[in-house]
Write a protein that holds these residues in place. Structure first.
Motif, mmCIF file in Angstrom:
data_model
loop_
_atom_site.group_PDB
_atom_site.id
_atom_site.type_symbol
_atom_site.label_atom_id
_atom_site.label_comp_id
_atom_site.label_asym_id
_atom_site.label_seq_id
_atom_site.Cartn_x
_atom_site.Cartn_y
_atom_site.Cartn_z
ATOM 1 N N GLU A 186 -62.187 -11.456 113.104
ATOM 2 C CA GLU A 186 -61.785 -10.169 113.675
ATOM 3 C C GLU A 186 -60.692 -10.343 114.726
ATOM 4 O O GLU A 186 -59.773 -9.525 114.815
ATOM 5 C CB GLU A 186 -62.993 -9.442 114.266
ATOM 6 C CG GLU A 186 -63.902 -8.854 113.211
ATOM 7 C CD GLU A 186 -64.978 -7.969 113.798
ATOM 8 O OE1 GLU A 186 -64.745 -7.348 114.850
ATOM 9 O OE2 GLU A 186 -66.055 -7.902 113.188
ATOM 10 N N ARG A 214 -57.462 -10.965 112.841
ATOM 11 C CA ARG A 214 -56.998 -9.711 112.230
ATOM 12 C C ARG A 214 -56.400 -8.776 113.267
ATOM 13 O O ARG A 214 -55.345 -8.164 113.036
ATOM 14 C CB ARG A 214 -58.163 -9.048 111.512
ATOM 15 C CG ARG A 214 -57.792 -7.795 110.789
ATOM 16 C CD ARG A 214 -58.940 -7.302 109.931
ATOM 17 N NE ARG A 214 -58.731 -5.907 109.635
ATOM 18 C CZ ARG A 214 -59.687 -5.008 109.594
ATOM 19 N NH1 ARG A 214 -60.932 -5.360 109.813
ATOM 20 N NH2 ARG A 214 -59.414 -3.768 109.313
ATOM 21 N N ALA A 215 -57.040 -8.664 114.424
ATOM 22 C CA ALA A 215 -56.539 -7.777 115.468
ATOM 23 C C ALA A 215 -55.178 -8.238 115.986
ATOM 24 O O ALA A 215 -54.259 -7.429 116.159
ATOM 25 C CB ALA A 215 -57.546 -7.699 116.616
ATOM 26 N N ARG A 244 -52.981 -10.130 114.421
ATOM 27 C CA ARG A 244 -52.001 -9.921 113.346
ATOM 28 C C ARG A 244 -51.551 -8.469 113.302
ATOM 29 O O ARG A 244 -50.362 -8.182 113.138
ATOM 30 C CB ARG A 244 -52.603 -10.314 112.000
ATOM 31 C CG ARG A 244 -52.807 -11.799 111.832
ATOM 32 C CD ARG A 244 -53.388 -12.134 110.479
ATOM 33 N NE ARG A 244 -52.462 -11.678 109.446
ATOM 34 C CZ ARG A 244 -52.841 -11.284 108.244
ATOM 35 N NH1 ARG A 244 -54.114 -11.284 107.911
ATOM 36 N NH2 ARG A 244 -51.957 -10.893 107.358
ATOM 37 N N THR A 245 -52.484 -7.547 113.466
ATOM 38 C CA THR A 245 -52.158 -6.129 113.431
ATOM 39 C C THR A 245 -51.330 -5.720 114.645
ATOM 40 O O THR A 245 -50.317 -5.031 114.514
ATOM 41 C CB THR A 245 -53.447 -5.283 113.379
ATOM 42 O OG1 THR A 245 -54.180 -5.636 112.199
ATOM 43 C CG2 THR A 245 -53.146 -3.803 113.378
ATOM 44 N N LEU A 246 -51.745 -6.154 115.824
ATOM 45 C CA LEU A 246 -51.040 -5.773 117.053
ATOM 46 C C LEU A 246 -49.609 -6.298 117.106
ATOM 47 O O LEU A 246 -48.718 -5.630 117.626
ATOM 48 C CB LEU A 246 -51.810 -6.274 118.277
ATOM 49 C CG LEU A 246 -53.110 -5.565 118.596
ATOM 50 C CD1 LEU A 246 -53.901 -6.348 119.643
ATOM 51 C CD2 LEU A 246 -52.838 -4.148 119.082
ATOM 52 N N SER A 253 -47.876 -7.830 114.325
ATOM 53 C CA SER A 253 -47.238 -7.965 113.007
ATOM 54 C C SER A 253 -46.907 -9.427 112.695
ATOM 55 O O SER A 253 -45.800 -9.762 112.287
ATOM 56 C CB SER A 253 -45.963 -7.117 112.924
ATOM 57 O OG SER A 253 -46.268 -5.767 113.096
ATOM 58 N N GLU A 256 -50.865 -14.599 109.175
ATOM 59 C CA GLU A 256 -52.127 -15.247 109.539
ATOM 60 C C GLU A 256 -51.928 -16.654 110.087
ATOM 61 O O GLU A 256 -52.596 -17.066 111.027
ATOM 62 C CB GLU A 256 -53.060 -15.283 108.330
ATOM 63 C CG GLU A 256 -54.438 -15.804 108.659
ATOM 64 C CD GLU A 256 -55.412 -15.671 107.508
ATOM 65 O OE1 GLU A 256 -56.473 -16.300 107.581
ATOM 66 O OE2 GLU A 256 -55.106 -14.951 106.551
#
Length: 115
Positions: free
Chosen positions: A91, A94-95, A97-99, A101, A104
């Motif tokens: 998690e 993932r967070a 990577r999302t925040l 861009s 992985e």
């Protein structure tokens, strides 16, 4: 390749100098828990809200921008108390990577030592 060819390559010299500077910064900042940029602190604050994450520290790495300015983040290291649990670790990745861009493979998560 000979040593002269390596030394004549300016980009290699700059890369070695940058790596040496980064290592010095990392060695000198080892005892400055809680330090970081505003962006790192904000991301750490958000990540600490993930269930099971606990205390979180974040270090971001940047690509050089135009005219010597700082570019966008190219990598992140996250140190979290709850990172030993695989679901929490995933998690956190993932967070980040999302925040930011980021791919992985540009995000590493480690377990924080107990005080």
């Amino acid at each position: 390749m000979t040593l002269k060819k390596y030394l004549s390559n300016r980009s290699l010299l700059w890369s070695v100098a940058a790596l040496a500077a980064l290592l010095l910064l990392m060695l000198n900042s080892g005892s400055t828990a809680g330090s970081g940029t505003r962006e790192e602190k904000r991301i750490a604050q958000v990540l600490s809200l993930i269930d099971g994450a606990g205390q979180v520290e974040v270090a971001l790495f940047y690509a050089p921008g135009d005219n010597g300015t700082t570019g966008s983040p190219t990598g992140a290291v996250v140190v979290a108390q709850g990172a030993e649990k695989l679901p929490v670790r995933l998690e956190l990745i993932r967070a980040v990577r999302t925040l930011l861009s980021l791919p992985e493979n540009a995000v590493d998560v480690f377990t924080m030592n107990d005080p």
